[in-house]
Design a protein around this motif. Structure first.
Motif, PDB file in Angstrom:
ATOM      1  N   LYS A  50      -2.794  -4.568  -4.700  1.00 24.22           N
ATOM      2  CA  LYS A  50      -1.943  -3.443  -4.287  1.00 24.22           C
ATOM      3  C   LYS A  50      -2.781  -2.166  -4.330  1.00 24.22           C
ATOM      4  O   LYS A  50      -3.659  -2.025  -5.186  1.00 24.22           O
ATOM      5  CB  LYS A  50      -0.762  -3.334  -5.248  1.00 24.22           C
ATOM      6  CG  LYS A  50       0.151  -2.145  -5.009  1.00 24.22           C
ATOM      7  CD  LYS A  50       1.348  -2.186  -5.959  1.00 24.22           C
ATOM      8  CE  LYS A  50       2.118  -0.880  -5.925  1.00 24.22           C
ATOM      9  NZ  LYS A  50       3.272  -0.870  -6.840  1.00 24.22           N
ATOM     10  N   MET A  51      -2.521  -1.254  -3.398  1.00 27.78           N
ATOM     11  CA  MET A  51      -3.242   0.021  -3.418  1.00 27.78           C
ATOM     12  C   MET A  51      -2.268   1.183  -3.481  1.00 27.78           C
ATOM     13  O   MET A  51      -1.190   1.123  -2.886  1.00 27.78           O
ATOM     14  CB  MET A  51      -4.096   0.181  -2.150  1.00 27.78           C
ATOM     15  CG  MET A  51      -5.166  -0.882  -2.018  1.00 27.78           C
ATOM     16  SD  MET A  51      -6.438  -0.392  -0.834  1.00 27.78           S
ATOM     17  CE  MET A  51      -7.429   0.704  -1.834  1.00 27.78           C
ATOM     18  N   ALA A 110      -2.500   5.547   3.688  1.00 28.90           N
ATOM     19  CA  ALA A 110      -2.467   4.224   4.314  1.00 28.90           C
ATOM     20  C   ALA A 110      -2.878   4.261   5.782  1.00 28.90           C
ATOM     21  O   ALA A 110      -3.475   3.306   6.275  1.00 28.90           O
ATOM     22  CB  ALA A 110      -1.058   3.633   4.170  1.00 28.90           C
ATOM     23  N   TYR A 140      -2.297   5.362  -2.921  1.00 25.41           N
ATOM     24  CA  TYR A 140      -3.071   6.497  -2.447  1.00 25.41           C
ATOM     25  C   TYR A 140      -2.286   7.778  -2.662  1.00 25.41           C
ATOM     26  O   TYR A 140      -1.057   7.776  -2.590  1.00 25.41           O
ATOM     27  CB  TYR A 140      -3.323   6.379  -0.940  1.00 25.41           C
ATOM     28  CG  TYR A 140      -4.443   5.440  -0.574  1.00 25.41           C
ATOM     29  CD1 TYR A 140      -5.723   5.636  -1.068  1.00 25.41           C
ATOM     30  CD2 TYR A 140      -4.226   4.379   0.295  1.00 25.41           C
ATOM     31  CE1 TYR A 140      -6.759   4.799  -0.712  1.00 25.41           C
ATOM     32  CE2 TYR A 140      -5.263   3.529   0.666  1.00 25.41           C
ATOM     33  CZ  TYR A 140      -6.523   3.750   0.159  1.00 25.41           C
ATOM     34  OH  TYR A 140      -7.550   2.920   0.517  1.00 25.41           O
ATOM     35  N   TRP A 158      -0.064  -5.372   3.451  1.00 22.40           N
ATOM     36  CA  TRP A 158      -1.285  -5.835   4.123  1.00 22.40           C
ATOM     37  C   TRP A 158      -0.969  -6.448   5.492  1.00 22.40           C
ATOM     38  O   TRP A 158      -1.745  -6.301   6.428  1.00 22.40           O
ATOM     39  CB  TRP A 158      -2.059  -6.821   3.238  1.00 22.40           C
ATOM     40  CG  TRP A 158      -2.783  -6.148   2.117  1.00 22.40           C
ATOM     41  CD1 TRP A 158      -2.520  -6.243   0.780  1.00 22.40           C
ATOM     42  CD2 TRP A 158      -3.914  -5.259   2.230  1.00 22.40           C
ATOM     43  NE1 TRP A 158      -3.399  -5.471   0.042  1.00 22.40           N
ATOM     44  CE2 TRP A 158      -4.265  -4.855   0.916  1.00 22.40           C
ATOM     45  CE3 TRP A 158      -4.652  -4.748   3.293  1.00 22.40           C
ATOM     46  CZ2 TRP A 158      -5.332  -3.979   0.655  1.00 22.40           C
ATOM     47  CZ3 TRP A 158      -5.710  -3.888   3.031  1.00 22.40           C
ATOM     48  CH2 TRP A 158      -6.033  -3.506   1.730  1.00 22.40           C
ATOM     49  N   ILE A 197       0.891  -1.163   0.000  1.00 21.40           N
ATOM     50  CA  ILE A 197       0.000   0.000   0.000  1.00 21.40           C
ATOM     51  C   ILE A 197       0.931   1.215   0.000  1.00 21.40           C
ATOM     52  O   ILE A 197       1.706   1.420   0.933  1.00 21.40           O
ATOM     53  CB  ILE A 197      -0.929   0.004   1.229  1.00 21.40           C
ATOM     54  CG1 ILE A 197      -1.874  -1.202   1.150  1.00 21.40           C
ATOM     55  CG2 ILE A 197      -1.750   1.288   1.299  1.00 21.40           C
ATOM     56  CD1 ILE A 197      -1.710  -2.180   2.214  1.00 21.40           C
ATOM     57  N   THR A 249       1.675   5.318  -0.348  1.00 19.75           N
ATOM     58  CA  THR A 249       1.042   6.633  -0.146  1.00 19.75           C
ATOM     59  C   THR A 249       1.950   7.738  -0.651  1.00 19.75           C
ATOM     60  O   THR A 249       3.141   7.767  -0.330  1.00 19.75           O
ATOM     61  CB  THR A 249       0.751   6.899   1.347  1.00 19.75           C
ATOM     62  OG1 THR A 249      -0.035   5.835   1.857  1.00 19.75           O
ATOM     63  CG2 THR A 249       0.000   8.216   1.528  1.00 19.75           C
ATOM     64  N   CYS A 257     -10.082  -4.399  -2.237  1.00 24.18           N
ATOM     65  CA  CYS A 257      -8.649  -4.643  -2.387  1.00 24.18           C
ATOM     66  C   CYS A 257      -8.160  -5.609  -1.312  1.00 24.18           C
ATOM     67  O   CYS A 257      -7.338  -6.497  -1.586  1.00 24.18           O
ATOM     68  CB  CYS A 257      -7.863  -3.333  -2.345  1.00 24.18           C
ATOM     69  SG  CYS A 257      -8.141  -2.350  -3.816  1.00 24.18           S
TER      70      CYS A 257
END
Ligand code: ADP
Length: 532
Positions: A239-240, A75, A242, A42, A28, A30, A233
């Motif tokens: 995967k993220m 995140a 932001y 995660w 994740i 950011t 997700c």
């Protein structure tokens, strides 16, 4: 007799448990407001969420208490989603762009006990805190100078905790509608409704989010359950990415650098990306899917995205529907369609996803369904596993025994079940007893190369009751005149739909979620006189 299978509570904590076990190292990312970037995964995010569960318990915050966030996308905010709901509390995401009276109303109505906020919104906290007596604890996501920081607050905990168990129908999250009419109304999602909504979103015909996906939600986390993207997700370990800032250059850089596959945003997001590309000459970043919702995406935008090789998925829904109810998935005959037909298909709002039912009832007789001919507009209703039944703290259900919820939107539904939104009930322009769709007029106008944005509103007319006024923002360098635009529109809409007046303005008012605010525009033009 019951079936012989296990009851397995559908709570959102199960989603992050899955992500942390099956996809622990998926990242994740950011991009912070100060330009720096950070990465977690995660597994670590779940540890932070569990620490937060302990920290909330230490503050004597109990299950079902409301814990609010006032923050952009990052995140830590994501960790707090799982921490708050994992403690059995109700996550209340506040839209920082609401007016003070609305902020006052929703915090007191929700009786929030804790507020976690971005330092960028410190001025709001300073201005509002004397009006928010229920808030006992202020925690800042990112700055030690004003309140205890999120990182320090959870750092003293070891994460050796269990999620709060509970009924899957228990409360999970509270989102208030923007309150375009009357006070905002709270929609209280349950764990079950969110998990079912998630399962629907993962389908290939819906958002097709899978473990190899990399999702960039540009839609803010405070808007309509963030379209369910955080839950979806986690459910797949996607995967993220932001960004705390919504600058088109930053977003395009992130898409390329992080190999983003799915981008979710309202149509203005695509406009600002196009503007950025035109201004800089840089090519369209490559990604697989543009998820567009929140308001109608014009065909010209769909076409441009599709020419860039991007799959466009338009979704329709609202805070009350968690939000996804219909999606423009590709029909079986997709491959046999011409490019123009495909663009037209993606410019409609699509078909219901399993778990949501839609129908349109006659605008003249609410007890009969409008013909499903793709043409006749009707009041759009929806019901299903993630549609609201009763607003938070309301004394009665907002739906009748047949559970149909009135969306306030107007749509024509085809025999094949394809929904085409023509307006919001209150934005329809009623001319001589017939309806003019403001959305269709706007879409026709933005197809002109000199038009950046357009909004049609009703203006009172002595003879016709109402007539359309079109308010237009020209593209930088665009020079289209009133006469030329009328000629352009005459080829695209019925003659009697042509606006009685066109006004050019520097900018249109937008809501906190980036939609054109017709309410403000109507206010701006309330004394407008149409030419004789
Ligand atoms: P707000 O009321 O703050 O705009 P919502 O997200 O609940 O918040 O707004 C839902 C409304 O947005 C819908 O009722 C509809 O009018 C509009 N909308 C959402 N998605 C679409 C779409 N794909 N096409 C057209 N309108 C849309």
């Amino acid at each position: 007799m019951l079936g012989g299978m296990q009851d397995w509570e559908m709570r959102v904590s199960g989603l992050i448990d899955h992500a942390a076990r099956a996809h622990p190292t998926r990242e994740i990312v950011t991009h912070w407001a100060d330009g720096t970037q950070s990465r977690t995964n995660w597994h670590d995010l779940r540890c932070d969420a569990l620490r937060m569960v302990q920290a909330l318990r230490r503050l004597d915050i109990y299950p079902e208490d409301r814990v609010a966030t006032l923050a952009m996308n990052h995140a830590r905010h994501l960790a707090s989603w799982f921490g708050i709901t994992g403690a059995g509390c109700v996550l209340h995401t506040i839209n920082p762009r609401l007016f003070d009276d609305q902020l006052d109303y929703i915090v007191n109505h929700a009786r929030d006990r804790v507020l976690i906020y971005d330092v960028a919104f410190h001025p709001i906290v300073e201005r509002m805190r004397h009006r928010w007596p229920t808030i006992e604890h202020y925690i800042c996501f990112d700055d030690p100078h004003h309140a205890v920081t999120f990182a320090d607050w959870i750092a003293v905990e070891d994460g050796d905790a269990l999620w709060n168990p509970g009924d899957e129908r228990g409360p999970c999250m509270l989102c208030y509608t923007s309150g375009t009419t009357g006070d905002p109304k709270g929609v209280l999602y349950s764990h079950r409704s969110n998990v079912l909504h998630t399962l629907s979103m993962l389908q290939p015909a819906c958002l097709a989010i899978e473990p190899r996906s990399c999702v960039l939600p540009i839609v803010p986390m405070f808007h309509a359950n963030n379209w369910g993207l955080p839950w979806a997700c986690a459910a797949t370990g996607a995967k993220m990415v932001y960004s705390q800032v919504a600058d088109a250059a930053v977003l395009c850089d992130l898409i390329s650098a992080e190999k983003v596959t799915h981008v979710g945003g309202v149509p203005t997001v695509w406009f600002s990306m196009f503007e950025h590309m035109e201004g800089t000459g840089r090519p369209m970043p490559t990604f697989e899917m543009a998820l567009s919702g929140g308001s109608a995406v014009p065909a010209s935008v769909v076409e441009r995205l599709m020419r860039g090789g991007i799959r466009v998925v338009q979704a329709w829904g609202m805070t009350e529907t968690s939000p996804i109810a219909t999606v423009t998935y590709e029909p079986p005959e997709w491959d046999a369609m011409t490019f123009d037909e495909q663009v037209a298909c993606k410019s409609r709002q699509g078909r219901a996803v399993y778990g949501s039912e839609v129908r349109a009832v006659s605008l003249f007789d609410p007890f009969s369904e409008a013909p499903r001919d793709g043409d006749t507009p009707g009041a759009l209703q929806v019901r299903g596993a993630w549609t609201v039944k009763r607003y938070f703290e309301a004394e009665e259900d907002t739906v009748g025994s047949d559970r149909w919820f009135d969306t306030g939107d107007v749509a024509a539904i085809s025999a094949e079940g394809v929904v085409r939104l023509t307006d919001r009930t209150k934005d329809l322009i009623k001319s001589g007893g017939e309806w003019i769709s403001s959305v269709d007029l706007e879409n026709a106008a933005v197809a002109h190369p000199d038009v950046l944005e357009a909004a049609a509103i009703a203006v009172a007319h002595p003879r016709w009751d109402e007539r359309p006024l079109l308010v237009v923002v020209r593209r930088p360098g665009g020079a289209v005149s009133v006469e030329a635009l009328l000629v352009f529109l005459a080829d695209r809409v019925a003659r009697w739909w042509l606006p009685d007046a066109i006004e050019f303005v520097e900018a249109l008012p937008h809501t906190g979620t980036g939609k054109i605010s017709k309410k403000d525009l109507r206010l701006q033009f309330r004394d407008y006189r149409l030419p004789e």
